[in-house]
Design a protein around this motif. Structure first.
Motif, PDB file in Angstrom:
ATOM      1  N   THR A  58      14.493  16.289  65.450  1.00  0.00           N
ATOM      2  CA  THR A  58      14.256  15.990  66.765  1.00  0.00           C
ATOM      3  C   THR A  58      13.869  17.027  67.530  1.00  0.00           C
ATOM      4  OG1 THR A  58      16.466  16.247  67.523  1.00  0.00           O
ATOM      5  CG2 THR A  58      15.915  14.009  66.830  1.00  0.00           C
ATOM      6  N   TYR A  59      13.157  16.649  68.735  1.00  0.00           N
ATOM      7  CA  TYR A  59      12.422  17.487  69.584  1.00  0.00           C
ATOM      8  C   TYR A  59      12.552  16.679  71.100  1.00  0.00           C
ATOM      9  CZ  TYR A  59       8.724  20.301  71.712  1.00  0.00           C
ATOM     10  OH  TYR A  59       8.093  21.099  72.694  1.00  0.00           O
ATOM     11  N   TYR A  60      12.645  17.518  72.116  1.00  0.00           N
ATOM     12  CA  TYR A  60      12.705  16.631  73.598  1.00  0.00           C
ATOM     13  C   TYR A  60      12.092  17.520  74.515  1.00  0.00           C
ATOM     14  CZ  TYR A  60      16.979  14.694  71.195  1.00  0.00           C
ATOM     15  OH  TYR A  60      17.613  13.895  70.379  1.00  0.00           O
ATOM     16  N   GLY A  61      11.915  16.786  75.665  1.00  0.00           N
ATOM     17  CA  GLY A  61      11.318  17.243  76.910  1.00  0.00           C
ATOM     18  C   GLY A  61      12.069  18.166  77.498  1.00  0.00           C
ATOM     19  N   ASP A  62      11.707  19.148  77.972  1.00  0.00           N
ATOM     20  CA  ASP A  62      12.696  20.018  79.005  1.00  0.00           C
ATOM     21  C   ASP A  62      13.693  19.150  79.961  1.00  0.00           C
ATOM     22  OD1 ASP A  62      10.502  22.819  78.965  1.00  0.00           O
ATOM     23  OD2 ASP A  62      11.954  22.126  77.423  1.00  0.00           O
ATOM     24  N   SER A  63      13.122  18.206  80.424  1.00  0.00           N
ATOM     25  CA  SER A  63      13.833  17.485  81.564  1.00  0.00           C
ATOM     26  C   SER A  63      14.752  16.762  81.272  1.00  0.00           C
ATOM     27  CB  SER A  63      12.602  16.845  82.298  1.00  0.00           C
ATOM     28  OG  SER A  63      12.290  15.511  81.538  1.00  0.00           O
ATOM     29  N   VAL A  64      14.960  16.417  79.942  1.00  0.00           N
ATOM     30  CA  VAL A  64      15.941  15.357  79.133  1.00  0.00           C
ATOM     31  C   VAL A  64      16.714  16.071  77.989  1.00  0.00           C
ATOM     32  CG1 VAL A  64      14.500  13.626  79.578  1.00  0.00           C
ATOM     33  CG2 VAL A  64      14.757  14.352  77.283  1.00  0.00           C
ATOM     34  N   LYS A  65      16.431  17.256  77.837  1.00  0.00           N
ATOM     35  CA  LYS A  65      17.204  17.974  76.647  1.00  0.00           C
ATOM     36  C   LYS A  65      18.648  18.128  77.167  1.00  0.00           C
ATOM     37  CE  LYS A  65      14.349  21.072  75.204  1.00  0.00           C
ATOM     38  NZ  LYS A  65      13.647  22.315  74.845  1.00  0.00           N
ATOM     39  N   GLY A  66      19.505  17.782  76.329  1.00  0.00           N
ATOM     40  CA  GLY A  66      21.003  17.975  76.429  1.00  0.00           C
ATOM     41  C   GLY A  66      21.564  16.646  77.027  1.00  0.00           C
ATOM     42  N   ARG A  67      20.636  15.694  77.548  1.00  0.00           N
ATOM     43  CA  ARG A  67      21.223  14.428  78.037  1.00  0.00           C
ATOM     44  C   ARG A  67      20.801  13.243  77.499  1.00  0.00           C
ATOM     45  NH1 ARG A  67      19.207  13.012  82.782  1.00  0.00           N
ATOM     46  NH2 ARG A  67      17.198  13.901  82.620  1.00  0.00           N
ATOM     47  N   PHE A  68      19.620  13.412  76.752  1.00  0.00           N
ATOM     48  CA  PHE A  68      19.109  12.169  75.819  1.00  0.00           C
ATOM     49  C   PHE A  68      19.117  12.565  74.594  1.00  0.00           C
ATOM     50  CE2 PHE A  68      15.859  10.255  79.414  1.00  0.00           C
ATOM     51  CZ  PHE A  68      16.773  10.214  80.305  1.00  0.00           C
ATOM     52  N   THR A  69      19.293  11.346  73.642  1.00  0.00           N
ATOM     53  CA  THR A  69      19.208  11.630  72.128  1.00  0.00           C
ATOM     54  C   THR A  69      18.576  10.394  71.471  1.00  0.00           C
ATOM     55  OG1 THR A  69      21.428  12.389  72.247  1.00  0.00           O
ATOM     56  CG2 THR A  69      20.796  11.721  70.087  1.00  0.00           C
ATOM     57  N   ILE A  70      17.606  10.923  70.816  1.00  0.00           N
ATOM     58  CA  ILE A  70      16.649  10.125  70.153  1.00  0.00           C
ATOM     59  C   ILE A  70      17.117   9.867  68.577  1.00  0.00           C
ATOM     60  CG2 ILE A  70      15.063  11.819  69.206  1.00  0.00           C
ATOM     61  CD1 ILE A  70      12.818   9.446  69.777  1.00  0.00           C
TER      62      ILE A  70
END
Length: 122
Positions: A58-70
């Motif tokens: 997985t890879y996340y945008g900085d604004s959601v990292k640590g809060r969102f999970t795909i």
């Protein structure tokens, strides 16, 4: 690559959680990286998260990292976005996308869903 249909959007309070789902039609869902993007009023579409086709990396945008999970369930042709600790700035239309390439900027080489609205109030 078929059609993408999102669900699960709605209204939430800051700090709440929501889970978005995206069901894909077609037999080759398992072979594509999938992702989520969002677009707030007056802003450009923003990358949120990507999940690879098979390994599930997985890879996340900085604004959601640590809060969102795909996550994804290839048996159900479904990709999910678990959103925790929601903030008012998460308010946007969320779009599912197929064949998401993050080699440089994250873009979709495939299809877009119709979008689902998420509204977070303080």
């Amino acid at each position: 690559q078929g059609q993408l249909v999102e669900s699960g959007g709605g209204s939430a309070q800051a700090g709440d959680s929501l889970t978005l789902s995206c069901i894909a039609s077609g037999r080759t869902f398992f072979s594509y990286a999938m992702g989520w993007f969002r677009q707030a009023p007056g802003k450009e579409r923003e990358f949120v998260a990507q999940i690879s086709a098979r390994s599930g990396s997985t890879y996340y945008g900085d604004s959601v990292k640590g809060r969102f999970t795909i996550s994804r369930d290839n048996a159900k042709n479904t990709v999910y976005l678990q959103m925790n600790s929601l903030k008012p700035e998460d308010t946007a239309v969320y779009y599912c996308a197929s064949d998401v390439d993050c080699a440089s900027d994250c873009v979709t080489l495939g299809s877009w869903g119709q979008g689902t609205q998420v509204t977070v109030s303080s």
